[in-house]
Scaffold this active site. Structure first.
Site, PDB file in Angstrom:
ATOM      1  N   VAL A  89       0.933  -1.276  -0.375  1.00  0.00           N
ATOM      2  CA  VAL A  89      -0.029  -0.088  -0.069  1.00  0.00           C
ATOM      3  C   VAL A  89       0.768   1.235  -0.150  1.00  0.00           C
ATOM      4  CG1 VAL A  89      -2.029  -1.277   1.239  1.00  0.00           C
ATOM      5  CG2 VAL A  89      -0.167  -0.013   2.545  1.00  0.00           C
TER       6      VAL A  89
ATOM      7  N   HIS B 219      -4.442  -4.542  -2.215  1.00  0.00           N
ATOM      8  CA  HIS B 219      -4.823  -4.085  -0.990  1.00  0.00           C
ATOM      9  C   HIS B 219      -4.998  -2.605  -0.555  1.00  0.00           C
ATOM     10  CE1 HIS B 219      -3.235  -8.442   0.498  1.00  0.00           C
ATOM     11  NE2 HIS B 219      -4.534  -8.327  -0.092  1.00  0.00           N
TER      12      HIS B 219
ATOM     13  N   CYS C 298     -15.740  12.664   9.475  1.00  0.00           N
ATOM     14  CA  CYS C 298     -16.185  13.106   8.423  1.00  0.00           C
ATOM     15  C   CYS C 298     -17.213  14.235   8.734  1.00  0.00           C
ATOM     16  CB  CYS C 298     -16.697  12.239   7.583  1.00  0.00           C
ATOM     17  SG  CYS C 298     -17.648  12.967   6.145  1.00  0.00           S
TER      18      CYS C 298
ATOM     19  N   CYS D 146     -20.385  14.166   8.179  1.00  0.00           N
ATOM     20  CA  CYS D 146     -21.489  13.441   8.443  1.00  0.00           C
ATOM     21  C   CYS D 146     -21.288  12.706   9.881  1.00  0.00           C
ATOM     22  CB  CYS D 146     -21.733  12.303   7.214  1.00  0.00           C
ATOM     23  SG  CYS D 146     -20.872  10.841   7.417  1.00  0.00           S
TER      24      CYS D 146
ATOM     25  N   THR E 283       7.303 -11.764  -1.034  1.00  0.00           N
ATOM     26  CA  THR E 283       5.981 -12.150  -0.439  1.00  0.00           C
ATOM     27  C   THR E 283       5.922 -13.435   0.329  1.00  0.00           C
ATOM     28  OG1 THR E 283       3.414 -12.228  -0.672  1.00  0.00           O
ATOM     29  CG2 THR E 283       4.848 -12.962  -2.766  1.00  0.00           C
TER      30      THR E 283
HETATM   31  C1  BJW Z   1      12.328 -10.244   1.354  1.00  0.00           C
HETATM   32  C2  BJW Z   1      13.190  -9.262   1.684  1.00  0.00           C
HETATM   33  C3  BJW Z   1      14.096  -8.683   0.846  1.00  0.00           C
HETATM   34  C4  BJW Z   1      11.879  -9.857   3.557  1.00  0.00           C
HETATM   35  N1  BJW Z   1      14.152  -9.209  -0.507  1.00  0.00           N
HETATM   36  N2  BJW Z   1      12.290 -10.633   0.174  1.00  0.00           N
HETATM   37  C5  BJW Z   1      -7.916 -19.411   6.314  1.00  0.00           C
HETATM   38  C6  BJW Z   1      -7.468 -19.947   5.246  1.00  0.00           C
HETATM   39  C7  BJW Z   1      -7.190 -19.257   4.016  1.00  0.00           C
HETATM   40  C8  BJW Z   1      -7.546 -17.749   4.000  1.00  0.00           C
HETATM   41  C9  BJW Z   1      -8.257 -17.403   5.369  1.00  0.00           C
HETATM   42  C10 BJW Z   1      -8.279 -18.094   6.335  1.00  0.00           C
HETATM   43  N3  BJW Z   1      -8.726 -17.436   7.383  1.00  0.00           N
HETATM   44  C11 BJW Z   1      -9.013 -16.066   6.599  1.00  0.00           C
HETATM   45  C12 BJW Z   1      -8.832 -16.075   5.346  1.00  0.00           C
HETATM   46  C13 BJW Z   1      -8.770 -15.127   4.583  1.00  0.00           C
HETATM   47  C14 BJW Z   1      -7.748 -13.918   4.854  1.00  0.00           C
HETATM   48  C15 BJW Z   1      -6.398 -14.574   4.764  1.00  0.00           C
HETATM   49  O1  BJW Z   1      -5.809 -14.795   3.675  1.00  0.00           O
HETATM   50  N4  BJW Z   1      -5.783 -14.973   6.069  1.00  0.00           N
HETATM   51  C16 BJW Z   1      -4.719 -15.718   6.119  1.00  0.00           C
HETATM   52  C17 BJW Z   1      -3.623 -14.856   6.655  1.00  0.00           C
HETATM   53  C18 BJW Z   1      -4.904 -16.948   7.014  1.00  0.00           C
HETATM   54  N5  BJW Z   1      -8.030 -12.992   3.713  1.00  0.00           N
HETATM   55  C19 BJW Z   1      -8.725 -12.006   3.838  1.00  0.00           C
HETATM   56  O2  BJW Z   1      -9.494 -11.752   4.753  1.00  0.00           O
HETATM   57  C20 BJW Z   1      -8.790 -10.908   2.741  1.00  0.00           C
HETATM   58  N6  BJW Z   1     -10.028 -10.763   2.283  1.00  0.00           N
HETATM   59  C21 BJW Z   1     -10.900 -11.960   1.863  1.00  0.00           C
HETATM   60  O3  BJW Z   1     -10.567 -12.970   2.079  1.00  0.00           O
HETATM   61  O4  BJW Z   1     -12.152 -11.527   1.637  1.00  0.00           O
HETATM   62  C22 BJW Z   1     -13.331 -12.461   1.478  1.00  0.00           C
HETATM   63  C23 BJW Z   1     -14.038 -12.479   2.567  1.00  0.00           C
HETATM   64  C24 BJW Z   1     -15.054 -11.414   2.975  1.00  0.00           C
HETATM   65  C25 BJW Z   1     -15.638 -11.676   4.013  1.00  0.00           C
HETATM   66  C26 BJW Z   1     -15.425 -12.557   5.011  1.00  0.00           C
HETATM   67  C27 BJW Z   1     -14.262 -13.460   4.668  1.00  0.00           C
HETATM   68  C28 BJW Z   1     -13.794 -13.441   3.594  1.00  0.00           C
HETATM   69  C29 BJW Z   1      -8.327  -9.654   2.820  1.00  0.00           C
HETATM   70  C30 BJW Z   1      -6.857  -9.806   3.113  1.00  0.00           C
HETATM   71  C31 BJW Z   1      -6.276  -8.127   3.155  1.00  0.00           C
HETATM   72  C32 BJW Z   1      -4.866  -8.219   3.919  1.00  0.00           C
HETATM   73  N7  BJW Z   1      -4.389  -7.122   4.412  1.00  0.00           N
HETATM   74  C33 BJW Z   1      -3.151  -6.607   4.781  1.00  0.00           C
HETATM   75  C34 BJW Z   1      -3.242  -5.336   5.426  1.00  0.00           C
HETATM   76  C35 BJW Z   1      -3.248  -4.357   4.141  1.00  0.00           C
HETATM   77  C36 BJW Z   1      -3.419  -2.877   4.790  1.00  0.00           C
HETATM   78  C37 BJW Z   1      -1.895  -2.775   5.409  1.00  0.00           C
HETATM   79  O5  BJW Z   1      -0.899  -2.584   4.846  1.00  0.00           O
HETATM   80  O6  BJW Z   1      -2.279  -2.291   6.879  1.00  0.00           O
HETATM   81  O7  BJW Z   1      -2.431  -6.799   3.559  1.00  0.00           O
HETATM   82  S1  BJW Z   1      -2.567  -8.101   5.760  1.00  0.00           S
HETATM   83  C38 BJW Z   1      -0.872  -7.859   5.203  1.00  0.00           C
HETATM   84  O8  BJW Z   1      -0.354  -9.210   4.771  1.00  0.00           O
HETATM   85  C39 BJW Z   1      -0.996  -6.962   3.966  1.00  0.00           C
HETATM   86  C40 BJW Z   1      -0.107  -7.417   2.840  1.00  0.00           C
HETATM   87  O9  BJW Z   1      -0.271  -7.154   1.883  1.00  0.00           O
HETATM   88  C41 BJW Z   1      -0.188  -8.827   3.200  1.00  0.00           C
HETATM   89  C42 BJW Z   1       0.749  -9.974   2.430  1.00  0.00           C
HETATM   90  O10 BJW Z   1       1.635  -9.776   3.480  1.00  0.00           O
HETATM   91  P1  BJW Z   1       3.145  -9.925   2.472  1.00  0.00           P
HETATM   92  O11 BJW Z   1       3.321  -8.578   1.536  1.00  0.00           O
HETATM   93  O12 BJW Z   1       3.411 -11.050   1.737  1.00  0.00           O
HETATM   94  O13 BJW Z   1       4.275  -9.735   3.626  1.00  0.00           O
HETATM   95  P2  BJW Z   1       4.914 -10.613   4.741  1.00  0.00           P
HETATM   96  O14 BJW Z   1       5.483  -9.822   5.650  1.00  0.00           O
HETATM   97  O15 BJW Z   1       3.908 -11.569   5.067  1.00  0.00           O
HETATM   98  O16 BJW Z   1       6.080 -11.407   3.869  1.00  0.00           O
HETATM   99  C43 BJW Z   1       7.110 -10.489   3.382  1.00  0.00           C
HETATM  100  C44 BJW Z   1       8.362 -11.448   2.590  1.00  0.00           C
HETATM  101  O17 BJW Z   1       9.117 -10.869   2.230  1.00  0.00           O
HETATM  102  C45 BJW Z   1       8.594 -12.453   3.567  1.00  0.00           C
HETATM  103  O18 BJW Z   1       8.560 -13.924   2.708  1.00  0.00           O
HETATM  104  C46 BJW Z   1      10.168 -12.353   3.598  1.00  0.00           C
HETATM  105  O19 BJW Z   1      11.073 -13.251   3.575  1.00  0.00           O
HETATM  106  C47 BJW Z   1      10.451 -11.455   2.352  1.00  0.00           C
HETATM  107  N8  BJW Z   1      11.440 -10.503   2.637  1.00  0.00           N
HETATM  108  N9  BJW Z   1      12.919  -8.966   3.078  1.00  0.00           N
HETATM  109  C48 BJW Z   1      13.316 -10.100  -0.587  1.00  0.00           C
HETATM  110  N10 BJW Z   1      14.915  -7.659   1.166  1.00  0.00           N
HETATM  111 ZN    ZN Z   2     -18.935  10.900   6.030  1.00  0.00          ZN
END
Ligand code: BJW
Ligand code: ZN
Length: 248
Positions: free
Chosen positions: A102, A118, A147, A149, A187
């Protein structure tokens, strides 16, 4: 850096290329990742703060976390990994970034086609009337913002349990399915549905290349992994790609 023969062949014919990124691509810019050994959000599990119930229960705390992160982001710059991704546009016909981040760093590096799965931390909106508020007017204040509102203003990011922006997701999926090469950079690939993107690409015959400092959930499904920091691996890989394409 050793490039497998099959990847060399793929590079020679590739036209559509996607780069799927996560927090790790921005780690070398100074933005902490969510998980993993250097993930400083370890003290706050993202699942606990990045959800609507947490916001309603304690909006001050959630805003504090986002303002803290906004400050970090505003003080950082894109790194060599972001710039190498931008440069891929000069090599392949159609290059698009599908990011979970983000932080705007791909945009600031100049990448043209970016799907933000995201949302974006610079955007905000009212939870009641959905009116949008921009970054500048909000960052000035530490107080809880409301807001006209009366509704609370929240960050324009996707929290757990929330739907991803439908059109953005559909377009990203559509492109992932058309790719010849699909890079997965920095990721953990544990958050769904974003983590479906590499699966869509693979189902459609794309070649998957992972770049990460360590093995992840996706490592066993990709065609090749380069282990190292993306700010170092990506520029090196870019140079190798240029050499392969010029036949040297
Ligand atoms: C390097 C490095 C270097 C470091 N070089 N590499 C059970 C099973 C499956 C799914 C689910 C479940 N229970 C719930 C769910 C769904 C849930 C989910 O997936 N949960 C799992 C965690 C279990 N998903 C959701 O809820 C999503 N929505 C959805 O499913 O809607 C349908 C629905 C509707 C109604 C009810 C239920 C479902 C929404 C997900 C939203 C995620 N939001 C976040 C926050 C965003 C805002 C913010 O920034 O604050 O997004 S959480 C956070 O994780 C953020 C990231 O985009 C996201 C992914 O993380 P990312 O980018 O992979 O980072 P890291 O830290 O995990 O990894 C970093 C990597 O970099 C590592 O591998 C390091 O090794 C590497 N690294 N240095 C190269 N120099
Ligand atoms: Zn409003």
């Amino acid at each position: 850096m050793n490039i497998p023969d099959e990847l060399k062949e793929r590079i020679k014919t590739a036209k559509n290329v996607a780069v799927f990124t996560g927090a790790g691509i921005s780690a070398e810019s100074g933005i902490p990742t969510f998980r993993g050994k250097d993930g400083i959000w370890n003290k706050f599990r993202p699942e606990e703060l990045a959800n609507f119930d947490a916001f309603i229960k304690n909006p001050e705390l959630v805003w504090e976390w986002y303002n803290h992160r906004r400050k970090i982001i505003s003080e950082t710059k894109p790194n060599n990994g972001h710039f190498a991704i931008k440069e891929l546009e000069n090599i392949f016909d159609d290059v698009r970034v599908i990011t979970q981040n983000v932080d705007n760093l791909h945009k600031r590096a100049g990448s043209k086609a970016i799907y933000e799965l995201h949302g974006n931390i610079e955007k905000n909106f009212c939870i009641k009337c959905k009116k949008r508020f921009d970054f500048i007017e909000l960052i000035e204040s530490d107080k809880l913002l409301k807001c006209d509102c009366g509704g609370l203003i929240r960050p324009g990011v996707v929290w757990f349990g929330e739907m991803l922006p439908e059109k953005v997701f559909a377009e990203a999926e559509n492109f992932a399915r058309k790719t010849d090469l699909f890079f997965i950079v920095g990721t953990s690939a544990v958050v769904y549905p974003a983590a479906l993107m590499p699966i869509y690409a693979k189902e459609s015959g794309s070649y998957l290349i992972e770049i990460n400092i360590e093995a992840t959930e996706i490592t066993y499904s990709v065609h090749h992994s380069f282990f190292g920091q993306s700010g170092e691996v990506l520029p090196e890989l870019l140079e190798k790609i240029k050499l392969i394409l010029t036949g040297e």
